[in-house]
Design an enzyme around this catalytic site. Sequence first.
Site, short mmCIF file in Angstrom:
data_model
loop_
_atom_site.label_atom_id
_atom_site.label_comp_id
_atom_site.label_asym_id
_atom_site.label_seq_id
_atom_site.Cartn_x
_atom_site.Cartn_y
_atom_site.Cartn_z
N ARG A 16 -9.86 67.08 92.74
CA ARG A 16 -10.49 66.15 91.79
C ARG A 16 -10.08 66.37 90.34
O ARG A 16 -10.37 65.55 89.47
CB ARG A 16 -12.02 66.22 91.93
CG ARG A 16 -12.53 65.46 93.15
CD ARG A 16 -14.01 65.23 93.06
NE ARG A 16 -14.75 66.42 93.48
CZ ARG A 16 -15.98 66.71 93.05
NH1 ARG A 16 -16.58 65.92 92.18
NH2 ARG A 16 -16.60 67.80 93.48
N GLN A 81 -4.31 83.21 101.04
CA GLN A 81 -5.01 82.51 102.11
C GLN A 81 -4.26 81.21 102.39
O GLN A 81 -4.36 80.27 101.61
CB GLN A 81 -6.47 82.21 101.71
CG GLN A 81 -7.27 81.59 102.85
CD GLN A 81 -8.49 80.84 102.36
OE1 GLN A 81 -8.59 80.50 101.18
NE2 GLN A 81 -9.41 80.55 103.25
N THR A 87 -14.62 79.29 103.11
CA THR A 87 -14.95 80.44 102.26
C THR A 87 -15.04 81.74 103.07
O THR A 87 -14.70 82.81 102.55
CB THR A 87 -16.27 80.20 101.51
OG1 THR A 87 -17.27 79.82 102.46
CG2 THR A 87 -16.14 79.09 100.48
N GLU A 163 -25.33 74.37 105.14
CA GLU A 163 -24.52 73.52 104.26
C GLU A 163 -25.06 72.09 104.26
O GLU A 163 -25.56 71.62 105.30
CB GLU A 163 -23.06 73.54 104.72
CG GLU A 163 -22.37 74.87 104.52
CD GLU A 163 -22.42 75.33 103.08
OE1 GLU A 163 -22.00 74.58 102.18
OE2 GLU A 163 -22.92 76.45 102.83
N ARG A 346 1.07 80.01 57.87
CA ARG A 346 1.73 80.31 59.14
C ARG A 346 1.87 81.83 59.35
O ARG A 346 1.51 82.60 58.46
CB ARG A 346 3.09 79.60 59.17
CG ARG A 346 2.92 78.06 59.22
CD ARG A 346 4.25 77.36 59.09
NE ARG A 346 5.22 77.89 60.04
CZ ARG A 346 6.53 77.77 59.91
NH1 ARG A 346 7.04 77.13 58.87
NH2 ARG A 346 7.35 78.28 60.81
N ASN A 390 2.83 81.91 38.94
CA ASN A 390 2.43 80.51 39.11
C ASN A 390 3.63 79.72 39.60
O ASN A 390 4.68 79.71 38.96
CB ASN A 390 1.92 79.94 37.80
CG ASN A 390 1.26 78.58 38.02
OD1 ASN A 390 0.09 78.50 38.36
ND2 ASN A 390 2.05 77.52 37.87
N ALA A 393 4.50 72.63 41.11
CA ALA A 393 4.46 71.66 42.20
C ALA A 393 5.86 71.38 42.74
O ALA A 393 6.82 71.30 41.98
CB ALA A 393 3.83 70.36 41.70
N GLY A 436 11.64 73.59 35.00
CA GLY A 436 11.39 72.60 36.04
C GLY A 436 12.67 71.95 36.51
O GLY A 436 13.61 71.75 35.74
C1 UD1 Z 1 -19.95 76.69 98.72
C2 UD1 Z 1 -21.04 77.22 99.65
C3 UD1 Z 1 -22.34 76.48 99.39
C4 UD1 Z 1 -22.74 76.65 97.95
C5 UD1 Z 1 -21.62 76.18 97.04
C6 UD1 Z 1 -21.93 76.50 95.59
C7 UD1 Z 1 -19.83 77.81 101.66
C8 UD1 Z 1 -19.52 77.43 103.08
N1 UD1 Z 1 -20.62 76.99 101.01
O1 UD1 Z 1 -19.75 75.33 99.06
O2 UD1 Z 1 -23.35 77.01 100.21
O3 UD1 Z 1 -23.93 75.92 97.67
O4 UD1 Z 1 -20.38 76.86 97.36
O5 UD1 Z 1 -20.97 75.96 94.75
O6 UD1 Z 1 -19.41 78.86 101.21
N2 UD1 Z 1 -12.18 78.50 98.57
C9 UD1 Z 1 -11.11 79.25 98.98
N3 UD1 Z 1 -10.63 79.07 100.24
C10 UD1 Z 1 -11.19 78.18 101.09
C11 UD1 Z 1 -12.29 77.42 100.67
C12 UD1 Z 1 -12.77 77.61 99.39
O7 UD1 Z 1 -10.59 80.07 98.23
O8 UD1 Z 1 -10.70 78.09 102.23
C13 UD1 Z 1 -12.69 78.70 97.22
C14 UD1 Z 1 -12.62 77.44 96.39
O9 UD1 Z 1 -11.40 77.39 95.69
C15 UD1 Z 1 -13.82 77.62 95.48
C16 UD1 Z 1 -14.79 78.43 96.29
O10 UD1 Z 1 -14.05 79.03 97.32
O11 UD1 Z 1 -13.46 78.39 94.34
C17 UD1 Z 1 -15.93 77.59 96.87
O12 UD1 Z 1 -15.37 76.63 97.72
P1 UD1 Z 1 -15.92 75.15 97.79
O13 UD1 Z 1 -15.14 74.39 98.77
O14 UD1 Z 1 -16.07 74.61 96.43
O15 UD1 Z 1 -17.37 75.45 98.40
P2 UD1 Z 1 -18.51 74.41 98.57
O16 UD1 Z 1 -18.19 73.49 99.67
O17 UD1 Z 1 -18.88 73.85 97.27
#
Ligand code: UD1
Length: 471
Positions: A16, A81, A87, A163, A346, A390, A393, A436
């Site tokens: 986004r 990853q 997560t 979730e 600068r 001084n 200008a 000048g």
């Molecule tokens: C997650 C939580 C949710 C919480 C919310 C708060 C989980 C399943 N859910 O949801 O309960 O309310 O955060 O903001 O954890 N990321 C990775 N690898 C991945 C997926 C995500 O590194 O495979 C990172 C993302 O870049 C981000 C963070 O983990 O920085 C959170 O991921 P995001 O997908 O935003 O989690 P939510 O679905 O918002």
Amino acid sequence: MAEVDVVIMAAGKGTRMKSKLPKVLHALAGRALLAHVVDTASQLQPRNVVVITGHGAIEVEAATAGYICAGADFSINFARQEPQLGTGHAVQQALPLLGDDGVVVVLSGDVPLTQADTLRQLIAVGGGDKLALLTLELPDPTGYGRIVRSGAGEGDAVQAIVEHKDASDTQRAIREIYSGIMAVPAAPLRRWLARLDNKNAQAEYYLTDIVKMAVADGVPVVAHKISDEVQVAGVNSPVQLAALERAFQQRNALSLMEQGVRLADPARLDVRGSLQCGQDVSIDVNCVFAGDVALGDGVQIGAHCVIANARIGAGAVIHPFTHIDGEKLGVTVGAGSLIGPFARLRPGAQLGAEVHIGNFVEVKNATLANGAKANHLTYLGDATVGERVNIGAGTITANYDGANKHRTVIGDDVHVGSNCVLVAPIHIGAGGTVGGGSTLTKDTPAGALSVARGKQVSIANWSRPLKKAKP
Ligand code: UD1
Ligand code: CA
């Protein structure tokens, strides 16, 4: 207290943001989102910080190396990853880098404004052996994981995080949400992560599923509930980034005012770095400060100034629309100096006390001793200017011959007339006067009047040509 290891999740795509730059490298208050998170993590005296990278991994890893301040006594490691399966899967990648004896604090690279104190409290609540979740109540919890308890009360045991996409209507009515931040003992975390599955609405390995497992294993789950939304707010879009930037700036402005700084309008100040202020400093509207800036006692900053990497001495007045950027060399403005309006200082501009730099004057890599003045339309580059000099200008130090830069040295008490070119290398002797309109290419003796321009000629009764009549 148990050792702390921090895992920062930063592998997500940030779709986004609609940007080529990985999301966690977008800037808030002049620093990458991830830099803020690394900074907060470092305040926990961690043993180890592991950043989970994926999208834009090479760029993110390269940038992160620059976020660790000198003298930090922890290591930063990266775990890739690929692909990103959720997560829980993200934290799994960090496991080979984590000991079994510590507490793991899980943070997100896109949640920049969490305070270290909040995390210390979370760690304390967990006590090294419990699963501690940072939670808060939101009027609109849509999209977040809900904290499911055994009853409706504060004191009722936490049973699970569900979730949003997996939640029933009753669960969706719960307003207590999981912030995305937890502190969890490493040994059971390792066990629980091994048992995760992706049988859910998003087909992801949810870190949040470890809550049910902790409950089943008899490991207490505790929620540390805060009310400050900004600390857990994530950045997913330019709109959210701008909103957090404003929240950050507003807090910073409040803290400056609490120190006694007078801001014409706290909503029209941006600090992107560190701003140290003495007593009785006043700052007019729409100023931007970047890098390291120090303002001495009684300094006044006019409206619309941009000031970076500079030290401004006590009592100096910076008039509106002045641009100062010391970059790596820095800029120093001496006590009681008057700068601007519309001045540009600068890198390497070193001004003594009571120096005056007026409109459309540019100073680069030049020293101006106490009381020197250049009030209008001037360029002073690679110059050493004595006391009380001084500069008229429109005077230019011609420092560049097309290949090399050369220095101009002007002795004390020199008076340079308007519209002069001082072709460097050149030395103007102390107490001298430059007529000048002169273009000087040779050194001048002390005390002399030096003039280098066409002699004035006047032809009497001069008749101007007349326009020819049209045929
Ligand atoms: C997650 C939580 C949710 C919480 C919310 C708060 C989980 C399943 N859910 O949801 O309960 O309310 O955060 O903001 O954890 N990321 C990775 N690898 C991945 C997926 C995500 O590194 O495979 C990172 C993302 O870049 C981000 C963070 O983990 O920085 C959170 O991921 P995001 O997908 O935003 O989690 P939510 O679905 O918002
Ligand atoms: Ca998700």
